[in-house]
Design a protein around this motif. Sequence first.
Motif, PDB file in Angstrom:
ATOM      1  N   ALA A 103     -11.761  76.994  22.416  1.00  0.00           N
ATOM      2  CA  ALA A 103     -11.832  75.827  22.766  1.00  0.00           C
ATOM      3  C   ALA A 103     -12.411  75.718  23.933  1.00  0.00           C
ATOM      4  O   ALA A 103     -12.450  76.399  24.904  1.00  0.00           O
ATOM      5  CB  ALA A 103     -10.692  74.898  22.570  1.00  0.00           C
ATOM      6  N   GLY A 104     -13.448  74.496  24.352  1.00  0.00           N
ATOM      7  CA  GLY A 104     -14.017  74.410  25.547  1.00  0.00           C
ATOM      8  C   GLY A 104     -14.312  73.107  25.940  1.00  0.00           C
ATOM      9  O   GLY A 104     -13.918  72.058  25.222  1.00  0.00           O
ATOM     10  N   PHE A 105     -14.670  72.835  27.247  1.00  0.00           N
ATOM     11  CA  PHE A 105     -14.878  71.732  27.732  1.00  0.00           C
ATOM     12  C   PHE A 105     -16.433  71.700  28.316  1.00  0.00           C
ATOM     13  O   PHE A 105     -16.532  72.508  29.502  1.00  0.00           O
ATOM     14  CB  PHE A 105     -13.873  71.220  28.742  1.00  0.00           C
ATOM     15  N   MET A 106     -17.445  70.966  28.120  1.00  0.00           N
ATOM     16  CA  MET A 106     -18.624  70.809  28.801  1.00  0.00           C
ATOM     17  C   MET A 106     -18.492  70.169  30.139  1.00  0.00           C
ATOM     18  O   MET A 106     -17.986  68.846  30.279  1.00  0.00           O
ATOM     19  CB  MET A 106     -19.632  69.743  27.920  1.00  0.00           C
ATOM     20  N   LEU A 107     -18.756  70.765  31.367  1.00  0.00           N
ATOM     21  CA  LEU A 107     -19.003  70.290  32.524  1.00  0.00           C
ATOM     22  C   LEU A 107     -20.034  69.417  32.670  1.00  0.00           C
ATOM     23  O   LEU A 107     -20.227  68.557  33.490  1.00  0.00           O
ATOM     24  CB  LEU A 107     -18.426  71.357  33.614  1.00  0.00           C
ATOM     25  N   LYS A 108     -21.259  69.951  32.494  1.00  0.00           N
ATOM     26  CA  LYS A 108     -22.474  69.681  32.971  1.00  0.00           C
ATOM     27  C   LYS A 108     -23.450  70.155  31.832  1.00  0.00           C
ATOM     28  O   LYS A 108     -23.314  70.884  31.097  1.00  0.00           O
ATOM     29  CB  LYS A 108     -22.904  70.375  34.088  1.00  0.00           C
ATOM     30  N   GLY A 109     -24.440  69.034  31.595  1.00  0.00           N
ATOM     31  CA  GLY A 109     -25.762  69.311  30.718  1.00  0.00           C
ATOM     32  C   GLY A 109     -25.474  68.837  29.538  1.00  0.00           C
ATOM     33  O   GLY A 109     -24.476  67.974  28.918  1.00  0.00           O
ATOM     34  N   GLU A 110     -26.251  69.471  28.554  1.00  0.00           N
ATOM     35  CA  GLU A 110     -26.390  68.836  27.152  1.00  0.00           C
ATOM     36  C   GLU A 110     -26.642  70.053  26.109  1.00  0.00           C
ATOM     37  O   GLU A 110     -27.498  70.793  26.721  1.00  0.00           O
ATOM     38  CB  GLU A 110     -27.169  67.853  26.666  1.00  0.00           C
ATOM     39  N   LEU A 111     -26.032  70.352  25.174  1.00  0.00           N
ATOM     40  CA  LEU A 111     -26.009  71.749  24.470  1.00  0.00           C
ATOM     41  C   LEU A 111     -26.158  71.301  23.067  1.00  0.00           C
ATOM     42  O   LEU A 111     -25.194  70.447  22.713  1.00  0.00           O
ATOM     43  CB  LEU A 111     -24.822  72.498  24.826  1.00  0.00           C
ATOM     44  N   THR A 112     -26.758  71.870  22.181  1.00  0.00           N
ATOM     45  CA  THR A 112     -27.063  71.838  20.658  1.00  0.00           C
ATOM     46  C   THR A 112     -26.495  73.298  20.186  1.00  0.00           C
ATOM     47  O   THR A 112     -26.950  74.326  20.474  1.00  0.00           O
ATOM     48  CB  THR A 112     -28.242  71.759  20.142  1.00  0.00           C
ATOM     49  N   VAL A 113     -25.302  73.132  19.391  1.00  0.00           N
ATOM     50  CA  VAL A 113     -24.995  74.286  18.594  1.00  0.00           C
ATOM     51  C   VAL A 113     -25.170  74.322  17.312  1.00  0.00           C
ATOM     52  O   VAL A 113     -24.769  73.260  16.526  1.00  0.00           O
ATOM     53  CB  VAL A 113     -23.138  74.400  19.007  1.00  0.00           C
ATOM     54  N   ILE A 114     -25.598  75.529  16.663  1.00  0.00           N
ATOM     55  CA  ILE A 114     -25.805  75.515  15.249  1.00  0.00           C
ATOM     56  C   ILE A 114     -25.220  76.686  14.556  1.00  0.00           C
ATOM     57  O   ILE A 114     -25.275  77.823  15.226  1.00  0.00           O
ATOM     58  CB  ILE A 114     -27.301  75.816  15.265  1.00  0.00           C
ATOM     59  N   ASP A 115     -24.319  76.630  13.694  1.00  0.00           N
ATOM     60  CA  ASP A 115     -23.695  77.656  12.925  1.00  0.00           C
ATOM     61  C   ASP A 115     -24.835  78.087  11.810  1.00  0.00           C
ATOM     62  O   ASP A 115     -25.776  77.750  11.249  1.00  0.00           O
ATOM     63  CB  ASP A 115     -22.581  77.379  12.421  1.00  0.00           C
ATOM     64  N   GLU A 116     -24.391  79.398  11.149  1.00  0.00           N
ATOM     65  CA  GLU A 116     -25.043  80.151  10.183  1.00  0.00           C
ATOM     66  C   GLU A 116     -25.049  79.280   8.700  1.00  0.00           C
ATOM     67  O   GLU A 116     -25.834  79.456   7.903  1.00  0.00           O
ATOM     68  CB  GLU A 116     -24.413  81.377   9.873  1.00  0.00           C
ATOM     69  N   LYS A 117     -24.233  78.179   8.647  1.00  0.00           N
ATOM     70  CA  LYS A 117     -24.219  77.463   7.502  1.00  0.00           C
ATOM     71  C   LYS A 117     -25.452  76.380   8.008  1.00  0.00           C
ATOM     72  O   LYS A 117     -25.512  75.393   6.824  1.00  0.00           O
ATOM     73  CB  LYS A 117     -22.783  76.827   7.147  1.00  0.00           C
ATOM     74  N   GLY A 118     -25.795  75.999   8.852  1.00  0.00           N
ATOM     75  CA  GLY A 118     -26.903  74.972   9.286  1.00  0.00           C
ATOM     76  C   GLY A 118     -26.237  73.927   9.764  1.00  0.00           C
ATOM     77  O   GLY A 118     -26.916  72.851   9.893  1.00  0.00           O
ATOM     78  N   ASN A 119     -24.892  73.900   9.908  1.00  0.00           N
ATOM     79  CA  ASN A 119     -24.155  72.650  10.670  1.00  0.00           C
ATOM     80  C   ASN A 119     -24.802  72.612  12.128  1.00  0.00           C
ATOM     81  O   ASN A 119     -24.920  73.742  12.827  1.00  0.00           O
ATOM     82  CB  ASN A 119     -22.784  72.993  10.873  1.00  0.00           C
ATOM     83  N   THR A 120     -24.862  71.456  12.705  1.00  0.00           N
ATOM     84  CA  THR A 120     -25.286  71.203  14.068  1.00  0.00           C
ATOM     85  C   THR A 120     -24.211  70.251  14.983  1.00  0.00           C
ATOM     86  O   THR A 120     -23.962  69.537  14.334  1.00  0.00           O
ATOM     87  CB  THR A 120     -26.849  70.639  14.149  1.00  0.00           C
ATOM     88  N   LEU A 121     -24.077  70.639  16.170  1.00  0.00           N
ATOM     89  CA  LEU A 121     -23.342  69.936  16.893  1.00  0.00           C
ATOM     90  C   LEU A 121     -23.858  69.860  18.365  1.00  0.00           C
ATOM     91  O   LEU A 121     -24.674  70.493  18.851  1.00  0.00           O
ATOM     92  CB  LEU A 121     -22.059  70.593  17.180  1.00  0.00           C
TER      93      LEU A 121
END
Length: 146
Positions: free
Chosen positions: A80-98
Amino acid sequence: MIKNYYLSFLGLLIGMVWSCSTGKTPSKTPFSETLIESHLSWNGDSLPSYPEGKPKISIVKVTIPPHSELSKHYHPVINAGFMLKGELTVIDEKGNTLHLKAGDPIIEVVDVVHYGKNEGDEPVEIVVFYAGTEGKEIVVKESKTN
């Protein structure tokens, strides 16, 4: 027993990171705040059981420069994680995006190939807590074969 240990430890560390990163004036009364709690990862997959073996906790700060991306990888352990700074797009192999921004928590996918990309003009900083076992990798930087 091991599961409760991991969850308590991760909750404490996420709370500490949150309080350090918000810049808020500390309260005179101790308190805690659950930022995220689930049996599912961000893409809706169920988390696996904790592995047998000697527990090993890893805490990693990841910095992703502006306009760059991580290589495709997967995590064979719960994290598990916690974003301290910035913006991030995460994409998985199924095409899901966060889409994540500073202050967002994440329960990461396990055994699913994915990558993150920073499309912004400032570095991304994310602290990730891995609940693994001694001798087991926490990140595999190659495509998983099914």
